[in-house]
Every structure is written in C-alpha cells, then in structure tokens.
Design a protein around this motif. Sequence first.
Motif, PDB file in Angstrom:
ATOM      1  N   VAL A 184       0.875  -1.180   0.000  1.00 29.36           N
ATOM      2  CA  VAL A 184       0.000   0.000   0.000  1.00 29.36           C
ATOM      3  C   VAL A 184       0.909   1.225   0.000  1.00 29.36           C
ATOM      4  O   VAL A 184       1.597   1.500   0.991  1.00 29.36           O
ATOM      5  CB  VAL A 184      -0.942   0.009   1.223  1.00 29.36           C
ATOM      6  N   LEU A 185       0.901   1.942  -1.117  1.00 21.12           N
ATOM      7  CA  LEU A 185       1.860   3.029  -1.300  1.00 21.12           C
ATOM      8  C   LEU A 185       1.707   4.172  -0.301  1.00 21.12           C
ATOM      9  O   LEU A 185       2.691   4.584   0.307  1.00 21.12           O
ATOM     10  CB  LEU A 185       1.758   3.566  -2.737  1.00 21.12           C
ATOM     11  N   ASP A 186       0.495   4.706  -0.127  1.00 23.51           N
ATOM     12  CA  ASP A 186       0.366   5.886   0.726  1.00 23.51           C
ATOM     13  C   ASP A 186       0.621   5.592   2.202  1.00 23.51           C
ATOM     14  O   ASP A 186       1.017   6.468   2.950  1.00 23.51           O
ATOM     15  CB  ASP A 186      -0.973   6.597   0.527  1.00 23.51           C
ATOM     16  N   GLN A 187       0.432   4.351   2.617  1.00 23.04           N
ATOM     17  CA  GLN A 187       0.731   3.976   3.997  1.00 23.04           C
ATOM     18  C   GLN A 187       2.172   3.477   4.158  1.00 23.04           C
ATOM     19  O   GLN A 187       2.610   3.208   5.266  1.00 23.04           O
ATOM     20  CB  GLN A 187      -0.247   2.909   4.493  1.00 23.04           C
ATOM     21  N   ARG A 188       2.853   3.335   3.023  1.00 27.37           N
ATOM     22  CA  ARG A 188       4.220   2.824   3.013  1.00 27.37           C
ATOM     23  C   ARG A 188       4.312   1.508   3.781  1.00 27.37           C
ATOM     24  O   ARG A 188       5.196   1.300   4.602  1.00 27.37           O
ATOM     25  CB  ARG A 188       5.179   3.873   3.575  1.00 27.37           C
ATOM     26  N   ARG A 189       3.369   0.619   3.461  1.00 27.65           N
ATOM     27  CA  ARG A 189       3.282  -0.673   4.146  1.00 27.65           C
ATOM     28  C   ARG A 189       3.342  -1.796   3.129  1.00 27.65           C
ATOM     29  O   ARG A 189       2.790  -1.690   2.040  1.00 27.65           O
ATOM     30  CB  ARG A 189       1.956  -0.787   4.906  1.00 27.65           C
ATOM     31  N   ILE A 190       3.979  -2.858   3.515  1.00 22.25           N
ATOM     32  CA  ILE A 190       3.989  -4.079   2.729  1.00 22.25           C
ATOM     33  C   ILE A 190       3.717  -5.226   3.695  1.00 22.25           C
ATOM     34  O   ILE A 190       4.285  -5.274   4.784  1.00 22.25           O
ATOM     35  CB  ILE A 190       5.313  -4.263   1.944  1.00 22.25           C
ATOM     36  N   GLU A 191       2.796  -6.082   3.302  1.00 20.04           N
ATOM     37  CA  GLU A 191       2.391  -7.208   4.141  1.00 20.04           C
ATOM     38  C   GLU A 191       2.579  -8.506   3.370  1.00 20.04           C
ATOM     39  O   GLU A 191       2.346  -8.549   2.167  1.00 20.04           O
ATOM     40  CB  GLU A 191       0.914  -7.097   4.538  1.00 20.04           C
ATOM     41  N   ILE A 192       2.964  -9.539   4.075  1.00 23.10           N
ATOM     42  CA  ILE A 192       3.035 -10.873   3.503  1.00 23.10           C
ATOM     43  C   ILE A 192       2.092 -11.746   4.321  1.00 23.10           C
ATOM     44  O   ILE A 192       2.236 -11.854   5.536  1.00 23.10           O
ATOM     45  CB  ILE A 192       4.461 -11.459   3.547  1.00 23.10           C
ATOM     46  N   GLU A 193       1.122 -12.330   3.646  1.00 21.51           N
ATOM     47  CA  GLU A 193       0.165 -13.234   4.296  1.00 21.51           C
ATOM     48  C   GLU A 193       0.368 -14.617   3.694  1.00 21.51           C
ATOM     49  O   GLU A 193       0.501 -14.753   2.479  1.00 21.51           O
ATOM     50  CB  GLU A 193      -1.261 -12.737   4.044  1.00 21.51           C
TER      51      GLU A 193
END
Length: 162
Positions: free
Chosen positions: A113-122
Amino acid sequence: MNYFIYYLLLSSVFNLYLNAQSSTFDFAKSLPNPKSTPKNWILDKSGILESTTSLVKLNQIIIDLEKETSIEIAIVILPSIGDLVPKNLATEIFNLWGIGKANKNNGIIILHVLDQRRIEIETGYEIEGILPDVICKRLLEEKAIPYFKVGAFSTVFESLLI
C-alpha cells in the motif's frame, strides 16, 4: 449502573469492529482477481510495474514457482486503501481469491500500500512452517526496504521471490 456503561462501551467497540471488517471485506471484494486473466498473478493499481518489463518477469517467476512447488503467489499493489488496515486487507484478499491449492493451503500474498508505506506478507497454513511471521519480517527488512529507499519498486518484489 457501571455494568450498563461497560455494556454500552463494549457494544460500541464491537460495532466499530464489525463495520471495519465489513468495509475491509467490501474493499477486497471490489478488487479484480488477476487470476481471472491467464498467466497473471499481479494486481498493480498503482501502475509502478506497468511501465517496466518487471510485470512480465514477475508473473513468469510466480508461474515457474507454482510449477515447481505448487505454491501460488499473488502480488497486490494499491495506491491507497483509506484508513483500512493493510494486514486485515491482505487476509481478506487472500481468502476471497483463494490463493493456494485448496487441499494444501499453500498460498502467499504480498500486499503493498503506497500511501501507507506498508507491505504485508500473508501466508497459508502450510507455508507458515516454512515462512513464519518472523522470517517474513526479516525478508522485508533485509530485502524489500533497501530497494524501497532507492525507489526500485520492481526490484523489491523480485528480491522477495528469488
């Protein structure tokens, strides 16, 4: 009297939780599943991979990994999800799209998610033994974040898959 206040407070919190779950589900449901297009495992709503050859290369890596291991991997890149929680959204997308073989539960989703500067691995349950949360966190810190810092977005995903 105190029980009534606690009940109202608990009820309010529970309603907020249900509304958040519902909006996360609705948002996830609105996203087109890239698997509906042959040889496509990537949804890039931001366009950061569209202008490079990385989209084709990443899809081929994912296809090859599936042939070799039966593991299914999806990558989702979104410019914004509002105030939704990325981890919850990743879980919803994972479940809605049915990532991984049903009898093996061996899927992986990478959500950025670009605007939150988050990357998640599920990950699916079968993958958790191989790729527990602590390893996912280390992968992100050691492989993804250095590429994010220099703006090499396509390299981020390649580094996570190779």
